[in-house]
Write a protein that holds these residues in place. Structure first.
Motif, mmCIF file in Angstrom:
data_model
loop_
_atom_site.group_PDB
_atom_site.id
_atom_site.type_symbol
_atom_site.label_atom_id
_atom_site.label_comp_id
_atom_site.label_asym_id
_atom_site.label_seq_id
_atom_site.Cartn_x
_atom_site.Cartn_y
_atom_site.Cartn_z
ATOM 1 N N ASN A 231 -38.339 8.305 32.880
ATOM 2 C CA ASN A 231 -37.311 9.434 32.723
ATOM 3 C C ASN A 231 -36.049 9.029 32.843
ATOM 4 O O ASN A 231 -35.207 9.870 32.454
ATOM 5 C CB ASN A 231 -37.889 10.427 33.417
ATOM 6 N N ASP A 232 -35.755 7.967 33.562
ATOM 7 C CA ASP A 232 -34.457 7.510 33.847
ATOM 8 C C ASP A 232 -34.008 6.365 33.019
ATOM 9 O O ASP A 232 -32.980 5.699 33.151
ATOM 10 C CB ASP A 232 -34.168 7.222 35.136
ATOM 11 N N GLN A 233 -34.900 6.052 32.000
ATOM 12 C CA GLN A 233 -34.387 4.808 31.111
ATOM 13 C C GLN A 233 -33.736 5.428 29.651
ATOM 14 O O GLN A 233 -34.382 6.352 29.324
ATOM 15 C CB GLN A 233 -35.889 3.954 30.761
ATOM 16 N N ILE A 234 -32.956 4.636 29.354
ATOM 17 C CA ILE A 234 -32.239 5.053 27.994
ATOM 18 C C ILE A 234 -33.106 4.515 26.884
ATOM 19 O O ILE A 234 -33.699 3.324 27.048
ATOM 20 C CB ILE A 234 -30.996 4.202 28.129
ATOM 21 N N GLY A 235 -33.484 5.081 25.987
ATOM 22 C CA GLY A 235 -34.104 4.784 24.731
ATOM 23 C C GLY A 235 -33.623 5.081 23.438
ATOM 24 O O GLY A 235 -32.586 5.753 23.367
ATOM 25 N N MET A 236 -34.339 4.926 22.299
ATOM 26 C CA MET A 236 -34.008 5.413 20.930
ATOM 27 C C MET A 236 -35.012 6.667 20.457
ATOM 28 O O MET A 236 -36.158 6.465 20.687
ATOM 29 C CB MET A 236 -34.443 3.986 20.134
ATOM 30 N N LEU A 237 -34.270 7.505 19.989
ATOM 31 C CA LEU A 237 -34.957 8.487 19.289
ATOM 32 C C LEU A 237 -35.585 8.358 18.183
ATOM 33 O O LEU A 237 -35.290 7.861 17.218
ATOM 34 C CB LEU A 237 -33.891 9.690 19.198
ATOM 35 N N GLN A 238 -36.874 8.605 18.098
ATOM 36 C CA GLN A 238 -37.651 8.722 16.823
ATOM 37 C C GLN A 238 -38.217 10.095 16.716
ATOM 38 O O GLN A 238 -38.558 10.904 17.607
ATOM 39 C CB GLN A 238 -38.939 7.464 17.033
ATOM 40 N N GLY A 242 -42.862 15.251 16.261
ATOM 41 C CA GLY A 242 -41.796 15.685 17.348
ATOM 42 C C GLY A 242 -40.875 14.589 17.861
ATOM 43 O O GLY A 242 -41.214 13.364 17.539
ATOM 44 N N PRO A 243 -39.846 15.073 18.539
ATOM 45 C CA PRO A 243 -38.929 13.709 19.077
ATOM 46 C C PRO A 243 -39.606 13.119 20.185
ATOM 47 O O PRO A 243 -40.323 13.486 20.996
ATOM 48 C CB PRO A 243 -37.778 14.511 19.646
ATOM 49 N N VAL A 244 -39.534 11.762 20.131
ATOM 50 C CA VAL A 244 -39.875 10.995 21.229
ATOM 51 C C VAL A 244 -38.934 9.897 21.505
ATOM 52 O O VAL A 244 -38.108 9.643 20.699
ATOM 53 C CB VAL A 244 -41.535 10.210 20.844
ATOM 54 N N ILE A 245 -39.074 9.310 22.578
ATOM 55 C CA ILE A 245 -38.156 8.129 23.067
ATOM 56 C C ILE A 245 -38.893 6.836 23.191
ATOM 57 O O ILE A 245 -39.923 6.758 23.768
ATOM 58 C CB ILE A 245 -37.327 8.422 24.370
ATOM 59 N N ASP A 246 -38.250 5.794 22.280
ATOM 60 C CA ASP A 246 -38.842 4.648 22.288
ATOM 61 C C ASP A 246 -38.175 3.746 23.385
ATOM 62 O O ASP A 246 -36.763 3.339 23.275
ATOM 63 C CB ASP A 246 -38.769 3.927 21.063
ATOM 64 N N LEU A 247 -38.655 3.452 24.726
ATOM 65 C CA LEU A 247 -38.005 2.905 25.829
ATOM 66 C C LEU A 247 -37.658 1.120 25.314
ATOM 67 O O LEU A 247 -36.977 0.782 26.079
ATOM 68 C CB LEU A 247 -38.573 3.109 26.861
ATOM 69 N N ASN A 270 -16.863 9.051 21.095
ATOM 70 C CA ASN A 270 -18.080 9.853 21.669
ATOM 71 C C ASN A 270 -19.458 8.609 21.710
ATOM 72 O O ASN A 270 -19.785 8.023 20.854
ATOM 73 C CB ASN A 270 -18.801 10.917 21.045
ATOM 74 N N TYR A 271 -19.745 8.447 23.023
ATOM 75 C CA TYR A 271 -20.740 7.621 23.350
ATOM 76 C C TYR A 271 -21.913 8.277 23.963
ATOM 77 O O TYR A 271 -22.008 8.902 25.167
ATOM 78 C CB TYR A 271 -20.442 6.464 24.350
ATOM 79 N N ILE A 272 -23.186 8.336 23.274
ATOM 80 C CA ILE A 272 -24.162 9.023 23.596
ATOM 81 C C ILE A 272 -25.589 8.554 23.708
ATOM 82 O O ILE A 272 -25.905 7.814 23.033
ATOM 83 C CB ILE A 272 -24.406 10.437 22.573
ATOM 84 N N VAL A 273 -26.099 8.827 24.889
ATOM 85 C CA VAL A 273 -27.627 8.206 25.299
ATOM 86 C C VAL A 273 -28.707 9.173 25.514
ATOM 87 O O VAL A 273 -28.123 10.495 25.782
ATOM 88 C CB VAL A 273 -27.330 7.249 26.505
ATOM 89 N N TRP A 274 -29.636 8.998 25.488
ATOM 90 C CA TRP A 274 -30.845 9.799 25.805
ATOM 91 C C TRP A 274 -31.911 9.278 26.659
ATOM 92 O O TRP A 274 -32.301 8.171 26.468
ATOM 93 C CB TRP A 274 -31.702 10.181 24.070
ATOM 94 N N PHE A 275 -32.422 10.165 27.448
ATOM 95 C CA PHE A 275 -33.627 10.134 28.341
ATOM 96 C C PHE A 275 -34.897 10.784 28.072
ATOM 97 O O PHE A 275 -34.575 11.748 27.247
ATOM 98 C CB PHE A 275 -33.175 10.190 29.876
ATOM 99 N N PRO A 276 -36.084 10.157 28.240
ATOM 100 C CA PRO A 276 -37.160 11.008 27.890
ATOM 101 C C PRO A 276 -37.239 12.410 28.334
ATOM 102 O O PRO A 276 -37.821 13.303 27.535
ATOM 103 C CB PRO A 276 -38.416 10.101 28.276
ATOM 104 N N ALA A 277 -36.817 12.696 29.549
ATOM 105 C CA ALA A 277 -36.814 13.939 30.131
ATOM 106 C C ALA A 277 -35.983 14.099 31.473
ATOM 107 O O ALA A 277 -35.512 13.126 32.012
ATOM 108 C CB ALA A 277 -38.287 14.473 30.457
ATOM 109 N N ARG A 278 -36.027 15.359 31.656
ATOM 110 C CA ARG A 278 -35.367 15.707 32.973
ATOM 111 C C ARG A 278 -36.471 16.230 33.802
ATOM 112 O O ARG A 278 -37.108 17.418 33.492
ATOM 113 C CB ARG A 278 -34.280 16.957 32.932
ATOM 114 N N PRO A 279 -37.233 15.277 34.468
ATOM 115 C CA PRO A 279 -38.557 15.889 35.190
ATOM 116 C C PRO A 279 -38.294 16.534 36.269
ATOM 117 O O PRO A 279 -36.966 16.962 36.685
ATOM 118 C CB PRO A 279 -39.045 14.417 35.608
#
Length: 462
Positions: A231-238, A242-247, A270-279
């Motif tokens: 959940n702390d790793q940056i990934g790619m949205l797909q 539904g939305p999922v993160i490809d780590l 703007n620099y934008i990153v995504w994580f899988p979740a806030r657990p």
């Protein structure tokens, strides 16, 4: 002209029926071939030169063309059996004719000036129902507690910040592989020249794609994250049902925006990153999380302000340079004071700014420059570049889907906090949402893309 207006009506009906309306820009009432933003709406009373009107309308026409291209691609079936390319061509032809008519008729221009605005993202009747005058002071106390906790974190020595997992760094791939001259960072003089030469008739800096590549490379931060789990790793949205993160494909999304300060329009990166979740098990936990780091460039080519939000619009923080100082006349009642955890560190040539980020909450804990010699810097994982707008039309199992739904919200990212915070008038607080739909203050009203955001809070330092 009547045929063109009917065409737009039919396509709007199909878009709304298919629930694929894009919320990255706002439709202009009575002008279905134009869309606007808070920046463009802010310029409507300053169209004093002959070149201003075609530039202003041209920007709004381009926004509509972009949005309709995405909306039609996201529709599950063609409209009335017509291929999408045919419809886009017809829309483009009609748009050109309708814009020419608007420019030629003073009464149409006057009406357009009156209706070109963007509704804010607060629901007033929720505030009335939630007894806002009574509940807002309670909310202010909670915000003040978060401010104090954040200041304590930033006042802690960098070496003393807790590390729960292990520190992992991500940096744009171009910064790691800088063998070509195109990746050499710009100096302030070069940045200022790019900004000056790219001004359009409205004074909006619009650098070329090649120049933007250089600017984004030059001011890209280094993301240093305390990684405990995925959940702390940056990934790619797909999009996969539904939305999922490809780590396996760490990605940095970029977007250009603009703001105003005095009589100038400033460029923002703007620099934008995504994580899988806030657990976690608290009311703030949920699917997807992310950070939008923004660099506002002054006309001298220096960063005048850094600021950041989470992709829900929450936790807005400002890091002003020596060029700006907080205004002394800010309201004291029913107003959320801006959070200024630390001043922006003075820029250092050829050194990326490091963003230290906590695990799980993904709170920014510090901005700093690494003093280690280049050969001793910790290894960094590469981030691929991607345009933020790809999220408005992602490949899906069947066709394409926008990551964003009604009101720009991402379905499935709702937080439990929404049941407590709705009296502040914000739809689904804590949920991830589309750029341009970020209310950032619970007490008072403030938007991340407000054209006057900076000058409403700051003034130029002497």
């Amino acid at each position: 002209m009547a045929t063109c207006r009917v065409l737009y009506q039919e396509i709007d009906a199909a878009i709304d029926h298919g629930a694929v309306r894009d919320h990255g820009s706002s439709p202009v009432r009575g002008f279905p071939y134009l869309r606007t933003t808070r920046l463009l709406a802010s310029l409507r009373d300053e169209l004093t030169e002959p070149a201003h009107w075609p530039a202003w309308i041209g920007h709004m026409a381009k926004l509509d063309a972009q949005a309709r291209t995405l909306e039609l691609r996201n529709l599950s079936a063609p409209i009335a059996g017509y291929p999408t390319d045919t419809l886009l061509y017809e829309l483009s032809t009609c748009r050109e004719r309708l814009v020419a008519t608007d420019l030629a008729q003073p009464e149409r221009r006057a009406r357009l000036r009156n209706v070109a605005h963007v509704e804010d993202d607060y629901v007033a009747w929720w505030q009335v129902l939630g007894l806002y005058p009574l509940t807002a002071p309670i909310m202010s106390a909670g915000i003040s507690a978060w401010h104090n906790k954040t200041r304590n974190t930033f006042s802690t020595e960098l070496a003393s910040l807790p590390v729960v997992g292990r520190l992992v760094r991500w940096v744009p791939a171009s910064a790691i592989s800088s063998a070509t001259s195109s990746h050499v960072p710009l100096d302030p003089r070069q940045t200022a020249e790019i900004l000056r030469r790219s001004l359009d008739p409205l004074g909006i800096p619009l650098p070329t794609d090649a120049a933007l590549d250089q600017l984004f490379d030059t001011y890209a931060p280094l993301w240093e994250v305390d990684v405990v789990d995925e959940n702390d790793q940056i990934g790619m949205l797909q999009w996969k049902n539904g939305p999922v993160i490809d780590l396996t494909r760490p990605t940095l999304y970029r977007k250009v925006s603009h703001t105003r300060l005095g009589d100038q329009v400033l460029l923002q990166l703007n620099y934008i990153v995504w994580f899988p979740a806030r657990p976690g098990n608290d009311i703030y936990a949920g699917q997807l999380d992310g950070i939008n780091w923004r660099v506002t460039l002054g006309p001298d080519g220096e960063p005048w302000l850094y600021d950041a939000i989470h992709n829900c619009g929450c936790y807005h923080e400002f890091f002003p340079s020596h060029r700006l100082r907080l205004r002394k006349d800010l309201p004291s009642f029913y107003f959320e004071p801006p959070m200024l955890p630390q001043p922006a560190p003075p820029a250092r040539e050829r050194q990326p700014l490091v963003l230290r980020i906590a695990s799980h909450t993904h709170f920014i804990q510090r901005l700093y420059y690494d003093e280690s010699p280049p050969g001793l810097l910790p290894a960094a994982q590469p981030l691929a570049w991607e345009e933020y707008d790809v999220l408005r039309s992602l490949p899906a199992d069947e066709g394409y889907r926008s990551l964003f739904g009604a009101y720009g919200l991402i379905a499935g990212t709702e937080r439990t906090e929404r049941f407590l915070l709705w009296p502040m008038g914000i739809r689904s607080p804590g949920a991830m949402r589309q750029w341009g739909r970020h209310p950032t203050a619970f007490v008072g009203r403030r938007h991340f893309d407000d054209a006057f955001l900076i000058e409403s809070l700051f003034e130029r330092a002497p």
